[in-house]
Design a protein around this motif. Sequence first.
Motif, PDB file in Angstrom:
ATOM      1  N   GLN A  32       0.940  -1.301   0.061  1.00  0.00           N
ATOM      2  CA  GLN A  32      -0.088  -0.030   0.018  1.00  0.00           C
ATOM      3  C   GLN A  32       0.875   1.368   0.182  1.00  0.00           C
ATOM      4  O   GLN A  32       1.739   1.381   0.818  1.00  0.00           O
ATOM      5  N   ARG A  67       0.803   5.401   0.305  1.00  0.00           N
ATOM      6  CA  ARG A  67      -0.392   6.458   0.451  1.00  0.00           C
ATOM      7  C   ARG A  67       0.419   7.751   0.177  1.00  0.00           C
ATOM      8  O   ARG A  67       1.770   8.161   0.868  1.00  0.00           O
ATOM      9  N   ARG A  82      -0.747  -0.911  -4.537  1.00  0.00           N
ATOM     10  CA  ARG A  82      -2.375  -0.496  -4.093  1.00  0.00           C
ATOM     11  C   ARG A  82      -2.020   1.051  -3.720  1.00  0.00           C
ATOM     12  O   ARG A  82      -1.406   1.425  -2.856  1.00  0.00           O
ATOM     13  N   THR A 135      -2.768   4.960  -2.842  1.00  0.00           N
ATOM     14  CA  THR A 135      -3.884   6.020  -2.202  1.00  0.00           C
ATOM     15  C   THR A 135      -3.651   7.364  -2.561  1.00  0.00           C
ATOM     16  O   THR A 135      -2.430   7.631  -2.173  1.00  0.00           O
TER      17      THR A 135
END
Length: 301
Positions: free
Chosen positions: A93, A95, A122, A124
Motif C-alpha cells: 500500500q 499512500r 495499491r 491512495t
Amino acid sequence: MDKFSVMTAYCRIVERGSFARAAEDLGVSAALLSKEIKLLEESLGSILLSRTTRSMSVTDAGQQYYEEALSILEAVSKLDGRIREVSGSVKGQLRINAPNSFGQAVISPMLPAFLEKHPDLRLTLSLDDRVVDMIEGGFDLSIRVRSSLPDSSLIARRLGRVQQCLFASPDYLETAPALNQPDDIKAHPVIGFLLADHVSEWSLLGPGGPHTFSFKPHVKVGSSFVLRDLLIAGHGIGTLPDFISQAPVREGKLVRILPAFSLQPREVFAVSASRFGMQAKVSAFLDHLQRAMKDCIHNAL
C-alpha cells in the motif's frame, strides 16, 4: 538520532564543503544540520568538522568517518537495489498526499503508466491544498510546493523549482492598456489566487530588484485551474505556476506578460518520515515522478 540520516547529511556537507549548500540539497535548514552534526560529534566523542564563522574544514577523524560512512551508505543502496531486482515488483500500500493543482497537472497524467508498471501496488492519492500531518494521516510521502519548509523531524528531498509568472490571453491584450512595466498592472483587472501568501499583493523579481505593490483583485479564486480558465477567457491578468501555464502558452491561449519579471519561485519537495526508511515503493514513485516533472517544470532535477 537517525544514524543513517545523519550519515547522509554529514557526507553531503563534506562533499559540498558547506552547511548551507548541503542544507539546500537536502531541503532542510543549515541550523538543523549543524545541530545534527553536533549531536553526532558528541555521540562519537570526537570533532569531525572544524568550524569558524567563515570557514569549515574536515578533521582527520572527520575524514575517516566520511570514508567509512560513504562505504556503508553505498552498501545499503546496493542492497536495496538487489532486493528490488530479486522481488521483481513493487508491492504493498502506498499512500501519497499532494497539492490539488500539482496532483492534477503533474501526478495524474503519470499514474496510468506507473500503475501498469507496478500492478501489485495499491495506491491512495489524496489531493489537498492544506499542509497535512503526514504521520497522523498515515501517508508514506507528501509532495509540497512551497518557498521553504519549516524545521521538523521529517526528511525532505527537493525535486525541482517551480517558476511563477504573469499571463493574459492574446484577445485580452489586443484591447487592454499597455503593459510595459509593473506599475501598468494597476490599470488592469487582476485575478487573485486565494491560497497565495498575499492574495492582494505581488512582489515581482526583475532587473531592478523586487518590486512590491498592492492591488484589489477583480476576482479571487482558490483553484489554479479556474484562474487559468478565467485568464484564457480574457477576464484580466494573473499569475500561474509553469506546470499549469505551459500547455496554454504552447497552444497560444495565454501569453506571458512583463517577461522580465516573475514572482518568487517555489520549490517542489518530497517529504517522508525517514530517509533510510524509504521503501522501494516510495523510491519507485519518486523516480517516475521526476521523469514526469521534466516535461512540465523547467527546473526539475
